[in-house]
Scaffold this motif. Structure first.
Motif, PDB file in Angstrom:
ATOM      1  N   ILE A   1      68.536 147.518-123.624  1.00 31.47           N
ATOM      2  CA  ILE A   1      69.368 148.031-124.721  1.00 31.47           C
ATOM      3  C   ILE A   1      70.283 149.140-124.231  1.00 31.47           C
ATOM      4  O   ILE A   1      71.467 149.179-124.565  1.00 31.47           O
ATOM      5  N   CYS A   2      69.753 150.030-123.420  1.00 29.79           N
ATOM      6  CA  CYS A   2      70.581 151.116-122.863  1.00 29.79           C
ATOM      7  C   CYS A   2      71.687 150.554-121.977  1.00 29.79           C
ATOM      8  O   CYS A   2      72.831 151.004-122.053  1.00 29.79           O
ATOM      9  N   GLY A   3      71.364 149.579-121.157  1.00 28.78           N
ATOM     10  CA  GLY A   3      72.373 148.965-120.297  1.00 28.78           C
ATOM     11  C   GLY A   3      73.441 148.250-121.099  1.00 28.78           C
ATOM     12  O   GLY A   3      74.637 148.343-120.796  1.00 28.78           O
ATOM     13  N   PHE A   4      73.034 147.531-122.144  1.00 28.89           N
ATOM     14  CA  PHE A   4      74.000 146.845-123.004  1.00 28.89           C
ATOM     15  C   PHE A   4      74.952 147.840-123.654  1.00 28.89           C
ATOM     16  O   PHE A   4      76.169 147.636-123.674  1.00 28.89           O
ATOM     17  N   GLN A   5      74.417 148.934-124.180  1.00 32.06           N
ATOM     18  CA  GLN A   5      75.258 149.931-124.833  1.00 32.06           C
ATOM     19  C   GLN A   5      76.189 150.608-123.828  1.00 32.06           C
ATOM     20  O   GLN A   5      77.342 150.893-124.145  1.00 32.06           O
ATOM     21  N   LEU A   6      75.714 150.859-122.637  1.00 30.67           N
ATOM     22  CA  LEU A   6      76.549 151.456-121.596  1.00 30.67           C
ATOM     23  C   LEU A   6      77.715 150.534-121.243  1.00 30.67           C
ATOM     24  O   LEU A   6      78.871 150.969-121.209  1.00 30.67           O
ATOM     25  N   VAL A   7      77.430 149.270-121.003  1.00 30.51           N
ATOM     26  CA  VAL A   7      78.489 148.323-120.660  1.00 30.51           C
ATOM     27  C   VAL A   7      79.448 148.158-121.830  1.00 30.51           C
ATOM     28  O   VAL A   7      80.668 148.100-121.646  1.00 30.51           O
ATOM     29  N   ARG A   8      78.917 148.103-123.046  1.00 33.45           N
ATOM     30  CA  ARG A   8      79.775 147.963-124.229  1.00 33.45           C
ATOM     31  C   ARG A   8      80.711 149.149-124.359  1.00 33.45           C
ATOM     32  O   ARG A   8      81.901 148.993-124.640  1.00 33.45           O
ATOM     33  N   ASN A   9      80.206 150.357-124.168  1.00 31.83           N
ATOM     34  CA  ASN A   9      81.056 151.539-124.285  1.00 31.83           C
ATOM     35  C   ASN A   9      82.099 151.595-123.181  1.00 31.83           C
ATOM     36  O   ASN A   9      83.251 151.940-123.425  1.00 31.83           O
ATOM     37  N   ILE A  10      81.714 151.263-121.955  1.00 30.16           N
ATOM     38  CA  ILE A  10      82.674 151.322-120.854  1.00 30.16           C
ATOM     39  C   ILE A  10      83.760 150.274-121.027  1.00 30.16           C
ATOM     40  O   ILE A  10      84.929 150.524-120.755  1.00 30.16           O
TER      41      ILE A  10
ATOM     42  N   GLY B   1      90.074 151.460-132.957  1.00 28.27           N
ATOM     43  CA  GLY B   1      88.828 152.132-133.304  1.00 28.27           C
ATOM     44  C   GLY B   1      88.090 151.430-134.430  1.00 28.27           C
ATOM     45  O   GLY B   1      86.862 151.317-134.415  1.00 28.27           O
ATOM     46  N   GLU B   2      88.827 150.935-135.404  1.00 31.24           N
ATOM     47  CA  GLU B   2      88.215 150.182-136.510  1.00 31.24           C
ATOM     48  C   GLU B   2      87.596 148.885-135.996  1.00 31.24           C
ATOM     49  O   GLU B   2      86.506 148.505-136.414  1.00 31.24           O
ATOM     50  N   LYS B   3      88.281 148.222-135.080  1.00 32.96           N
ATOM     51  CA  LYS B   3      87.744 146.987-134.493  1.00 32.96           C
ATOM     52  C   LYS B   3      86.455 147.264-133.735  1.00 32.96           C
ATOM     53  O   LYS B   3      85.508 146.481-133.797  1.00 32.96           O
ATOM     54  N   TYR B   4      86.391 148.381-133.012  1.00 34.91           N
ATOM     55  CA  TYR B   4      85.186 148.733-132.255  1.00 34.91           C
ATOM     56  C   TYR B   4      84.031 149.088-133.201  1.00 34.91           C
ATOM     57  O   TYR B   4      82.897 148.676-132.984  1.00 34.91           O
ATOM     58  N   ALA B   5      84.320 149.842-134.247  1.00 42.52           N
ATOM     59  CA  ALA B   5      83.260 150.302-135.148  1.00 42.52           C
ATOM     60  C   ALA B   5      82.736 149.188-136.043  1.00 42.52           C
ATOM     61  O   ALA B   5      81.556 149.153-136.380  1.00 42.52           O
ATOM     62  N   GLU B   6      83.587 148.277-136.452  1.00 47.86           N
ATOM     63  CA  GLU B   6      83.178 147.195-137.364  1.00 47.86           C
ATOM     64  C   GLU B   6      82.868 145.941-136.561  1.00 47.86           C
ATOM     65  O   GLU B   6      83.557 144.936-136.658  1.00 47.86           O
ATOM     66  N   HIS B   7      81.802 145.974-135.781  1.00 49.19           N
ATOM     67  CA  HIS B   7      81.431 144.837-134.960  1.00 49.19           C
ATOM     68  C   HIS B   7      80.663 143.807-135.783  1.00 49.19           C
ATOM     69  O   HIS B   7      80.407 143.993-136.973  1.00 49.19           O
ATOM     70  N   PHE B   8      80.294 142.702-135.143  1.00 49.97           N
ATOM     71  CA  PHE B   8      79.689 141.559-135.823  1.00 49.97           C
ATOM     72  C   PHE B   8      78.389 141.922-136.539  1.00 49.97           C
ATOM     73  O   PHE B   8      78.173 141.500-137.680  1.00 49.97           O
ATOM     74  N   VAL B   9      77.528 142.680-135.899  1.00 49.59           N
ATOM     75  CA  VAL B   9      76.223 142.995-136.498  1.00 49.59           C
ATOM     76  C   VAL B   9      76.415 143.833-137.769  1.00 49.59           C
ATOM     77  O   VAL B   9      75.777 143.587-138.787  1.00 49.59           O
ATOM     78  N   ARG B  10      77.300 144.815-137.720  1.00 49.33           N
ATOM     79  CA  ARG B  10      77.552 145.651-138.894  1.00 49.33           C
ATOM     80  C   ARG B  10      78.128 144.830-140.045  1.00 49.33           C
ATOM     81  O   ARG B  10      77.758 145.001-141.196  1.00 49.33           O
TER      82      ARG B  10
END
Length: 91
Positions: A27-36, A60-69
């Motif tokens: 999970i940490c690796g996924f979030q790191l890659v997603r942010n980078i 920014g709206e596209k990044y914040a409103e992802h599929f899971v949300r």
């Protein structure tokens, strides 16, 4: 010495610990890659870094409103709704 370490840590009782740590690292690796890769506030190369503060609200709206949300937005905040309804709703 090495065989005693292997015998101590590679036992069936320790497998759930390895699984939990593996999931947490994943999970940490996924979030790191997603942010980078797709976070609009993270700039890795100098060309984008020299731009300063960007007022790109659409990105920014596209990044914040992802599929899971979007998927869980109108869902009930329950872990097991069927079990909750079974015990709370009178028949």
């Amino acid at each position: 010495m090495a065989s005693s370490t292997v015998n101590r840590w590679l036992r069936p009782e320790v497998y759930p610990l390895f699984a939990a740590v593996g999931v947490a690292v994943g999970i940490c690796g996924f979030q790191l890659v997603r942010n980078i890769c797709i976070n609009p506030e993270v700039r890795v190369n100098k060309e984008k870094g020299a731009a300063g503060v960007l007022d790109n609200h659409a990105e920014g709206e596209k990044y914040a409103e992802h599929f899971v949300r979007k998927f869980v937005r109108n869902k009930s905040p329950e872990i097991m709704p069927a079990v909750n309804k079974f015990f709370t709703d009178p028949k």
